[in-house]
Design a protein around this motif. Structure first.
Motif, PDB file in Angstrom:
ATOM      1  N   ALA A  19       0.790  -1.319   0.258  1.00  0.00           N
ATOM      2  CA  ALA A  19       0.206  -0.515  -0.227  1.00  0.00           C
ATOM      3  C   ALA A  19       0.691   1.156   0.194  1.00  0.00           C
ATOM      4  CB  ALA A  19      -0.961  -0.240   1.469  1.00  0.00           C
ATOM      5  N   ALA A  20       1.967   1.610   0.963  1.00  0.00           N
ATOM      6  CA  ALA A  20       2.833   2.555   0.943  1.00  0.00           C
ATOM      7  C   ALA A  20       3.674   2.559  -0.247  1.00  0.00           C
ATOM      8  CB  ALA A  20       3.953   2.241   1.719  1.00  0.00           C
ATOM      9  N   ILE A  21       3.408   1.781  -1.850  1.00  0.00           N
ATOM     10  CA  ILE A  21       3.843   1.788  -2.527  1.00  0.00           C
ATOM     11  C   ILE A  21       3.124   2.293  -3.616  1.00  0.00           C
ATOM     12  CG2 ILE A  21       5.073   0.720  -4.819  1.00  0.00           C
ATOM     13  CD1 ILE A  21       6.827  -1.019  -2.525  1.00  0.00           C
ATOM     14  N   ASN A 156       1.588  10.595  -0.010  1.00  0.00           N
ATOM     15  CA  ASN A 156       0.856   9.443   0.469  1.00  0.00           C
ATOM     16  C   ASN A 156       1.121   8.094   0.679  1.00  0.00           C
ATOM     17  OD1 ASN A 156      -0.880  11.132  -0.643  1.00  0.00           O
ATOM     18  ND2 ASN A 156      -1.023  10.082  -2.862  1.00  0.00           N
ATOM     19  N   GLY A 157       2.670   7.688   1.039  1.00  0.00           N
ATOM     20  CA  GLY A 157       3.382   5.958   1.495  1.00  0.00           C
ATOM     21  C   GLY A 157       3.875   7.019   2.880  1.00  0.00           C
ATOM     22  N   ALA A 158       3.796   7.800   3.092  1.00  0.00           N
ATOM     23  CA  ALA A 158       4.253   8.974   4.168  1.00  0.00           C
ATOM     24  C   ALA A 158       2.986   8.816   5.160  1.00  0.00           C
ATOM     25  CB  ALA A 158       5.038  10.127   4.416  1.00  0.00           C
ATOM     26  N   VAL A 159       2.000   8.852   4.834  1.00  0.00           N
ATOM     27  CA  VAL A 159       0.866   9.966   5.682  1.00  0.00           C
ATOM     28  C   VAL A 159      -0.126   7.763   6.241  1.00  0.00           C
ATOM     29  CG1 VAL A 159      -1.970   9.587   5.009  1.00  0.00           C
ATOM     30  CG2 VAL A 159      -0.382  11.109   3.922  1.00  0.00           C
ATOM     31  N   ILE A 160      -0.014   6.748   4.529  1.00  0.00           N
ATOM     32  CA  ILE A 160      -0.104   5.616   4.843  1.00  0.00           C
ATOM     33  C   ILE A 160       0.882   5.251   6.568  1.00  0.00           C
ATOM     34  CG2 ILE A 160      -0.450   2.951   4.539  1.00  0.00           C
ATOM     35  CD1 ILE A 160      -0.658   4.217   1.034  1.00  0.00           C
ATOM     36  N   LEU A 161       2.170   5.452   6.775  1.00  0.00           N
ATOM     37  CA  LEU A 161       2.725   5.035   7.514  1.00  0.00           C
ATOM     38  C   LEU A 161       2.305   5.551   9.181  1.00  0.00           C
ATOM     39  CD1 LEU A 161       4.955   3.126   8.030  1.00  0.00           C
ATOM     40  CD2 LEU A 161       6.380   5.137   7.611  1.00  0.00           C
ATOM     41  N   SER A 162       1.926   7.033   9.054  1.00  0.00           N
ATOM     42  CA  SER A 162       1.529   7.801   9.773  1.00  0.00           C
ATOM     43  C   SER A 162       0.498   7.213  10.130  1.00  0.00           C
ATOM     44  CB  SER A 162       1.692   9.303   9.599  1.00  0.00           C
ATOM     45  OG  SER A 162       0.873  10.012  10.358  1.00  0.00           O
ATOM     46  N   MET A 163      -0.647   6.918   9.908  1.00  0.00           N
ATOM     47  CA  MET A 163      -2.227   6.969   9.590  1.00  0.00           C
ATOM     48  C   MET A 163      -1.857   4.623  10.778  1.00  0.00           C
ATOM     49  SD  MET A 163      -4.389   8.674   9.805  1.00  0.00           S
ATOM     50  CE  MET A 163      -5.685   7.670  10.331  1.00  0.00           C
ATOM     51  N   THR A 164      -1.167   4.600  10.432  1.00  0.00           N
ATOM     52  CA  THR A 164      -0.889   2.886  11.116  1.00  0.00           C
ATOM     53  C   THR A 164      -0.420   3.415  12.025  1.00  0.00           C
ATOM     54  OG1 THR A 164       0.663   2.242   9.477  1.00  0.00           O
ATOM     55  CG2 THR A 164      -1.789   1.286   9.011  1.00  0.00           C
ATOM     56  N   THR A 165       0.472   3.769  12.773  1.00  0.00           N
ATOM     57  CA  THR A 165       1.275   3.963  13.689  1.00  0.00           C
ATOM     58  C   THR A 165       0.681   3.991  15.269  1.00  0.00           C
ATOM     59  OG1 THR A 165       2.483   5.040  12.556  1.00  0.00           O
ATOM     60  CG2 THR A 165       2.750   5.614  15.144  1.00  0.00           C
ATOM     61  N   LEU A 166      -0.521   4.345  15.629  1.00  0.00           N
ATOM     62  CA  LEU A 166      -1.253   4.182  16.948  1.00  0.00           C
ATOM     63  C   LEU A 166      -0.994   3.191  17.335  1.00  0.00           C
ATOM     64  CD1 LEU A 166      -3.581   7.315  16.866  1.00  0.00           C
ATOM     65  CD2 LEU A 166      -0.709   7.397  17.550  1.00  0.00           C
ATOM     66  N   PRO A 167      -2.240   2.100  16.400  1.00  0.00           N
ATOM     67  CA  PRO A 167      -1.649   0.333  16.613  1.00  0.00           C
ATOM     68  C   PRO A 167      -0.942  -0.260  16.777  1.00  0.00           C
ATOM     69  CG  PRO A 167      -2.961   0.911  14.480  1.00  0.00           C
ATOM     70  CD  PRO A 167      -2.838   2.356  15.454  1.00  0.00           C
ATOM     71  N   VAL A 168       0.238   0.077  16.671  1.00  0.00           N
ATOM     72  CA  VAL A 168       1.749  -0.793  16.672  1.00  0.00           C
ATOM     73  C   VAL A 168       2.336  -0.002  17.839  1.00  0.00           C
ATOM     74  CG1 VAL A 168       3.868  -0.757  15.291  1.00  0.00           C
ATOM     75  CG2 VAL A 168       1.565  -1.108  13.878  1.00  0.00           C
ATOM     76  N   LEU A 169       2.556   0.988  17.327  1.00  0.00           N
ATOM     77  CA  LEU A 169       2.586   1.935  18.956  1.00  0.00           C
ATOM     78  C   LEU A 169       2.275   1.372  20.874  1.00  0.00           C
ATOM     79  CD1 LEU A 169       3.662   5.518  18.589  1.00  0.00           C
ATOM     80  CD2 LEU A 169       4.898   3.453  19.123  1.00  0.00           C
ATOM     81  N   SER A 200       2.016  16.864   6.074  1.00  0.00           N
ATOM     82  CA  SER A 200      -0.160  16.209   6.250  1.00  0.00           C
ATOM     83  C   SER A 200       0.217  15.221   7.527  1.00  0.00           C
ATOM     84  CB  SER A 200      -1.039  15.875   5.386  1.00  0.00           C
ATOM     85  OG  SER A 200      -0.363  14.960   4.562  1.00  0.00           O
ATOM     86  N   SER A 201       1.416  14.212   7.230  1.00  0.00           N
ATOM     87  CA  SER A 201       1.633  13.622   7.932  1.00  0.00           C
ATOM     88  C   SER A 201       2.352  13.606   8.844  1.00  0.00           C
ATOM     89  CB  SER A 201       2.925  12.304   6.838  1.00  0.00           C
ATOM     90  OG  SER A 201       3.914  12.563   6.574  1.00  0.00           O
ATOM     91  N   LEU A 202       2.738  14.182   9.132  1.00  0.00           N
ATOM     92  CA  LEU A 202       3.772  14.870  10.333  1.00  0.00           C
ATOM     93  C   LEU A 202       2.534  15.222  11.492  1.00  0.00           C
ATOM     94  CD1 LEU A 202       6.901  16.263   9.395  1.00  0.00           C
ATOM     95  CD2 LEU A 202       6.457  13.938  11.514  1.00  0.00           C
ATOM     96  N   ASN A 203       1.455  15.982  11.031  1.00  0.00           N
ATOM     97  CA  ASN A 203       0.148  16.679  11.375  1.00  0.00           C
ATOM     98  C   ASN A 203      -0.186  15.516  12.378  1.00  0.00           C
ATOM     99  OD1 ASN A 203      -1.221  18.602  12.315  1.00  0.00           O
ATOM    100  ND2 ASN A 203      -2.383  18.873  10.482  1.00  0.00           N
ATOM    101  N   ALA A 377      -5.727  18.453   3.420  1.00  0.00           N
ATOM    102  CA  ALA A 377      -5.147  16.811   2.249  1.00  0.00           C
ATOM    103  C   ALA A 377      -5.922  16.327   1.221  1.00  0.00           C
ATOM    104  CB  ALA A 377      -3.928  15.688   3.197  1.00  0.00           C
ATOM    105  N   PHE A 378      -6.469  15.649   1.661  1.00  0.00           N
ATOM    106  CA  PHE A 378      -6.992  14.662   0.538  1.00  0.00           C
ATOM    107  C   PHE A 378      -8.407  14.640   0.471  1.00  0.00           C
ATOM    108  CE2 PHE A 378      -4.231  11.768   2.377  1.00  0.00           C
ATOM    109  CZ  PHE A 378      -3.055  11.874   1.323  1.00  0.00           C
ATOM    110  N   GLY A 379      -9.563  14.363  -0.384  1.00  0.00           N
ATOM    111  CA  GLY A 379     -10.736  14.564  -1.037  1.00  0.00           C
ATOM    112  C   GLY A 379     -11.206  13.824  -0.661  1.00  0.00           C
TER     113      GLY A 379
END
Length: 402
Positions: A19-21, A156-169, A200-203, A377-379
């Motif tokens: 998905a990140a690619i 977009n790959g960075a956003v995907i990584l950022s959005m899935t961080t909380l459950p992993v942490l 947007s991913s950092l935010n 960011a996104f629509g």
């Protein structure tokens, strides 16, 4: 009966590097998870509580084709949103069938998929730096470096990584030496996000972590703030941004990012057109067809913090408003804004306030992270983005109950 490893693999974040690619793969990943659970007869129909208002929004999207600028586009986009809505319900049905053993194994798989993804992005950074050399470097190396950044360090790959961080942490923090591991993971993540130049991913990451932490300390106050604050912001977004003058902001804030200046111009243009059709909007997906939206502007004016003038060119409304609330107002008007506000209130009530799995704080963090990104960011109808939020939600659901 134990769940097959293949089924758990399809329902985990192990496919996150794909998905990140290729960001559109989020839809295919969610679809594979639902179809696999269906084939294994592991779907448990979830309750429909909270889905009614979302269904009403989808219905309004379809009806808006009657007054849309391009009705065919409105109906086509409504079909996509309906598919995402049904797929999200299917993902919820798959999650409802997980046993506690499934949740533990899924959380381990989620961690592995996330780590693989962040390592790939860091490898892209390292190789990009290694190929950076003085002028005269062979052109194939330049091309390779560009492709590397495009695939592994995409925004977009960075956003995907950022959005899935909380459950992993959250999963890591439950383990021995969890804080040390979580700290190392955050360092790796922030490095990758900075290399992607994705604000947007950092935010989203910062807002999500902050909401998660605050909810753990002040659950009742944050519950009330989210349940009523989010609908309030959606309903008043045009008024909140109405008096924001892009030029005044750029003059008074040193080195104000041009991309954010462009967003301010887009928002002012959108608010002007919202005022022309305030009740029902211009029709779903009309942002791409708004009159004069593709006209270009060129702004150039002096600023006190630089000897050179501040200068930027762009379209008034490229594709969408880069603000979910403004896009809802622009395309569906006040009626759509009210329905979406009610849907968000219901979502907060069911996923955060009335959460009975000990995951209210995580859900609050995930919701705030998603909104922080959506508001810049996104629509609202981008299928890959909507399914990313659904996949991140499923990752939170996969954590063992507290």
């Amino acid at each position: 009966m134990p769940t097959s490893p293949l089924l758990l693999l399809l329902q985990s974040l192990c496919l996150l590097p794909i998905a990140a690619i290729m960001t559109k793969a989020t839809v295919l990943i969610a679809l594979a998870a639902v179809l696999a659970a269906l084939a294994a007869r592991r779907l448990v129909l979830p309750g429909l509580a909270g889905a009614a208002w979302s269904g009403a929004v989808v219905l309004l999207c379809s009806v808006s084709a009657l007054w849309a600028i391009v009705p065919a586009n409105s109906l086509e986009r409504t079909t996509q949103v309906l598919g995402v809505f049904l797929l999200w319900q299917g993902l919820a049905a798959a999650a409802a069938g997980w046993t506690e053993a499934d949740r533990r194994r899924l959380s381990d798989l989620n961690l592995r998929g996330w780590l693989i993804t962040v390592v790939l992005m860091l490898a892209g950074v390292a190789l990009g730096l290694a190929l950076k050399s003085p002028d005269g470097v062979l052109e194939p190396l330049h091309s390779f470096r560009g492709e590397l950044h495009r695939h592994f360090i995409s925004k977009n790959g960075a956003v995907i990584l950022s959005m899935t961080t909380l459950p992993v942490l959250a999963h890591v923090l439950r383990q021995r030496h969890g804080r040390l591991q979580a700290g190392a993971m955050l360092v790796m993540l922030v490095t990758a996000l900075l290399a992607s130049h994705s604000s947007s991913s950092l935010n989203g990451l910062v807002c999500g972590l902050l909401a998660w932490s605050l909810h753990r300390r002040f659950p009742r106050q944050i519950n009330a703030l989210l349940a009523y604050g989010i609908p309030f912001v959606i309903l008043t977004m045009p008024l909140l941004l109405y008096k924001v003058d892009p030029q005044a902001v750029a003059v008074h804030i040193p080195h104000f990012p041009p991309s954010f200046y462009h967003r301010l111009v887009i928002w002012q243009f959108s608010i002007h057109h919202i005022a022309l059709h305030p009740f029902l909007g211009w029709g779903f997906d009309a942002a791409r067809s708004i009159p004069h939206g593709t006209d270009t502007f060129h702004h150039c004016f002096p600023v006190p913090w630089s000897p050179l003038p501040y200068e930027w060119s762009g379209q008034y409304l490229p594709l969408h408003t880069h603000n979910a609330a403004l896009q809802i107002w622009l395309e569906l008007g006040a009626v759509g804004a009210v329905l979406v506000a009610l849907a968000m209130h219901s979502l907060v009530q069911h996923q955060v306030v009335n959460n009975r799995e000990g995951k209210a704080s995580l859900m609050a963090g995930l919701l705030v992270a998603a909104l922080a990104i959506a508001f810049e960011a996104f629509g609202v109808a981008q299928a890959w983005w909507l399914m990313l939020v659904a996949i991140a939600w499923a990752a939170v659901k996969a954590l063992p109950r507290e």
